[in-house]
Design an enzyme around this catalytic site. Structure first.
Site, PDB file in Angstrom:
ATOM      1  N   ALA A 173      13.849  75.986  64.965  1.00 35.21           N
ATOM      2  CA  ALA A 173      13.920  77.303  64.347  1.00 35.21           C
ATOM      3  C   ALA A 173      14.132  78.098  65.338  1.00 35.21           C
ATOM      4  O   ALA A 173      13.986  78.126  66.574  1.00 35.21           O
ATOM      5  CB  ALA A 173      12.723  77.632  63.465  1.00 35.21           C
TER       6      ALA A 173
ATOM      7  N   GLY B  74      11.969  72.250  64.976  1.00 36.76           N
ATOM      8  CA  GLY B  74      12.718  72.324  63.620  1.00 36.76           C
ATOM      9  C   GLY B  74      14.125  71.483  63.529  1.00 36.76           C
ATOM     10  O   GLY B  74      14.594  71.009  62.594  1.00 36.76           O
TER      11      GLY B  74
ATOM     12  N   GLU C 230      12.732  68.046  62.961  1.00 35.62           N
ATOM     13  CA  GLU C 230      12.222  67.964  61.564  1.00 35.62           C
ATOM     14  C   GLU C 230      13.394  67.723  60.661  1.00 35.62           C
ATOM     15  O   GLU C 230      13.326  66.902  59.748  1.00 35.62           O
ATOM     16  CB  GLU C 230      11.554  69.035  61.218  1.00 35.62           C
TER      17      GLU C 230
ATOM     18  N   GLU D 231       6.308  73.024  69.511  1.00 41.99           N
ATOM     19  CA  GLU D 231       5.927  74.495  69.142  1.00 41.99           C
ATOM     20  C   GLU D 231       4.707  74.684  69.622  1.00 41.99           C
ATOM     21  O   GLU D 231       4.302  75.623  69.662  1.00 41.99           O
ATOM     22  CB  GLU D 231       5.599  73.994  67.402  1.00 41.99           C
TER      23      GLU D 231
HETATM   24  C1  HXC Z   1      16.105  80.917  69.577  1.00 41.68           C
HETATM   25  C2  HXC Z   1      17.336  79.526  71.344  1.00 41.68           C
HETATM   26  C3  HXC Z   1      16.417  78.348  70.991  1.00 41.68           C
HETATM   27  C4  HXC Z   1      15.503  78.652  69.596  1.00 41.68           C
HETATM   28  C5  HXC Z   1      17.612  77.686  72.650  1.00 41.68           C
HETATM   29  N1  HXC Z   1      17.964  79.170  72.358  1.00 41.68           N
HETATM   30  N2  HXC Z   1      16.550  77.261  71.976  1.00 41.68           N
HETATM   31  N3  HXC Z   1      17.103  80.464  70.677  1.00 41.68           N
HETATM   32  N4  HXC Z   1      15.606  79.739  69.024  1.00 41.68           N
HETATM   33  N5  HXC Z   1      14.656  77.663  69.232  1.00 41.68           N
HETATM   34  C6  HXC Z   1      18.612  80.118  73.121  1.00 41.68           C
HETATM   35  C7  HXC Z   1      18.178  80.475  74.344  1.00 41.68           C
HETATM   36  O1  HXC Z   1      17.420  81.701  74.022  1.00 41.68           O
HETATM   37  C8  HXC Z   1      19.359  80.769  75.000  1.00 41.68           C
HETATM   38  O2  HXC Z   1      20.250  81.966  74.720  1.00 41.68           O
HETATM   39  C9  HXC Z   1      20.546  79.440  74.593  1.00 41.68           C
HETATM   40  O3  HXC Z   1      19.959  79.201  73.375  1.00 41.68           O
HETATM   41  C10 HXC Z   1      20.579  78.667  75.566  1.00 41.68           C
HETATM   42  O4  HXC Z   1      19.484  77.926  75.822  1.00 41.68           O
HETATM   43  P1  HXC Z   1      18.694  77.974  77.528  1.00 41.68           P
HETATM   44  O5  HXC Z   1      17.127  77.932  77.101  1.00 41.68           O
HETATM   45  O6  HXC Z   1      19.241  78.860  78.340  1.00 41.68           O
HETATM   46  O7  HXC Z   1      19.032  76.270  77.815  1.00 41.68           O
HETATM   47  P2  HXC Z   1      18.625  75.136  78.661  1.00 41.68           P
HETATM   48  O8  HXC Z   1      17.992  75.891  79.817  1.00 41.68           O
HETATM   49  O9  HXC Z   1      19.488  74.161  78.725  1.00 41.68           O
HETATM   50  O10 HXC Z   1      17.273  74.677  77.650  1.00 41.68           O
HETATM   51  C11 HXC Z   1      17.235  74.101  76.561  1.00 41.68           C
HETATM   52  C12 HXC Z   1      15.892  73.828  75.898  1.00 41.68           C
HETATM   53  C13 HXC Z   1      15.400  75.450  75.586  1.00 41.68           C
HETATM   54  C14 HXC Z   1      14.988  73.106  76.760  1.00 41.68           C
HETATM   55  C15 HXC Z   1      16.200  73.203  74.533  1.00 41.68           C
HETATM   56  O11 HXC Z   1      16.530  76.083  75.245  1.00 41.68           O
HETATM   57  C16 HXC Z   1      14.133  75.408  74.867  1.00 41.68           C
HETATM   58  O12 HXC Z   1      12.991  75.210  75.161  1.00 41.68           O
HETATM   59  N6  HXC Z   1      14.363  76.015  73.614  1.00 41.68           N
HETATM   60  C17 HXC Z   1      13.207  76.179  72.577  1.00 41.68           C
HETATM   61  C18 HXC Z   1      12.971  74.730  72.032  1.00 41.68           C
HETATM   62  C19 HXC Z   1      11.656  75.094  71.051  1.00 41.68           C
HETATM   63  O13 HXC Z   1      10.618  75.425  71.339  1.00 41.68           O
HETATM   64  N7  HXC Z   1      11.903  74.655  69.662  1.00 41.68           N
HETATM   65  C20 HXC Z   1      10.718  74.837  68.936  1.00 41.68           C
HETATM   66  C21 HXC Z   1      11.023  76.074  68.102  1.00 41.68           C
HETATM   67  S1  HXC Z   1       9.869  76.487  66.776  1.00 41.68           S
HETATM   68  P3  HXC Z   1      20.334  83.018  75.473  1.00 41.68           P
HETATM   69  O14 HXC Z   1      20.679  84.257  74.833  1.00 41.68           O
HETATM   70  O15 HXC Z   1      19.202  83.304  76.386  1.00 41.68           O
HETATM   71  O16 HXC Z   1      21.691  82.571  76.505  1.00 41.68           O
HETATM   72  C22 HXC Z   1      10.221  75.549  65.411  1.00 41.68           C
HETATM   73  C23 HXC Z   1       9.177  75.708  64.497  1.00 41.68           C
HETATM   74  C24 HXC Z   1      10.081  75.068  63.111  1.00 41.68           C
HETATM   75  O17 HXC Z   1      11.188  74.773  65.556  1.00 41.68           O
HETATM   76  C25 HXC Z   1       9.045  75.059  61.951  1.00 41.68           C
HETATM   77  C26 HXC Z   1       9.863  75.055  60.616  1.00 41.68           C
HETATM   78  C27 HXC Z   1      10.205  76.346  60.070  1.00 41.68           C
END
Ligand code: HXC
Length: 257
Positions: free
Chosen positions: A65, A108, A111, A131
């Protein structure tokens, strides 16, 4: 509502939905979820479509998400607006669905893949429920569907540590049906979907319904459900055609009725 957060294509009887927010690794925001749900509604209603494939890019199926969109939400907002309610549409699709996953399928994103009927993974795929690292927990079904898919020990470990697993570990755990080379992911998913779409749509819908009963009911009830569904297919044109084709040693030509 037109949105460039997804790309929609049709390939014969297969509908393809490509998540498309490359700047955010396909992080799922409200706009993308709205567009996804609208595309699912359209494919469900389209008699020319039998199977739906959901995919992302080579780098990310979806990295979760959209964290930046959720960041400032308060508890009352999450409760009253209940944006997660919109996340359940994919799980309610009646036609068969395949997730074709390359790169990150996290939070997400994992999911969404789990809501599909099965997952075909590129060798580059990475699955996880990170998460916990954000001070939250899975909210789109991860704690429930992942546990049903891979068992309590593995799901618990992934949700508590936030660790990601690669395609090989995911296949071993039973999370993915098959691993394919990254450059063949879309072609393989479309080929599999097209093969499924050759079959009788009423039978496909009832197979899906019956397999999904497993998570909802007892063995006795599930077996009864299966038997009644099996029996009902003898009311279809496609059953007559399928069995006649076998007896006449020719390919069946189903008419989805
Ligand atoms: C918003 C995101 C994002 C996310 C990546 N980006 N994941 N933005 N929400 N979930 C954005 C980054 O901010 C960045 O934007 C660009 O995408 C590229 O990401 P990087 O981090 O620079 O890439 P990389 O170094 O290759 O790392 C990839 C990654 C990392 C390991 C996937 O991005 C990451 O850890 N993302 C978050 C993963 C996560 O925690 N997911 C769960 C979310 S909570 P900028 O503008 O900075 O370049 C969830 C709850 C769901 O999903 C519940 C149901 C509703």
């Amino acid at each position: 509502m037109a949105s460039d957060t997804i790309i929609v294509e049709t390939h014969g009887r297969v509908g393809l939905i490509r998540l498309n927010r490359p700047q955010a690794l396909n992080a799922i925001n409200v706009e993308l979820m709205g567009a996804l749900n609208a595309a699912l509604d359209a494919f469900e209603a389209d008699p020319q479509i039998s199977v739906i494939v959901v995919t992302g890019s080579a780098k990310a199926f979806a990295a979760g998400a959209d964290i930046k969109e959720m960041q400032h939400k308060t508890y009352p907002e999450t409760l009253v607006a209940d944006f997660i309610a919109d996340w359940q549409r994919l799980a309610r699709v009646r036609k068969p669905t395949i997730a074709a996953v390359a790169g990150f399928a996290l939070g997400g994103g994992c999911e969404i893949a789990l809501m599909c009927d099965f997952i075909i993974a590129a060798e580059t795929a990475k699955f996880g429920q990170p998460e916990i690292k954000l001070g939250i927990m899975p909210g789109g079904g991860g704690s429930q569907r992942l546990t049903r898919a891979i068992g309590k020990a593995r799901a618990m470990e992934l949700c508590l540590t936030g660790r990601s697993i690669d395609a090989t570990e995911a296949e071993r755990a039973g999370l993915v049906a098959r691993i394919v080379p990254a450059d063949q992911l879309e072609a393989e998913a479309l080929k599999t979907a097209a093969a499924i779409a050759e079959h009788s749509l009423p039978a496909l819908l009832l197979v899906k319904e019956a397999v999904n009963r497993v998570a909802e009911t007892s063995l006795a009830e599930g077996l009864l459900h299966e038997r009644r569904a099996f029996q009902s297919l003898f009311a279809t044109h496609d059953q007559k055609e399928g069995m006649a084709a076998f007896a006449e040693k020719r390919p069946a030509k189903f008419e989805n009725r």
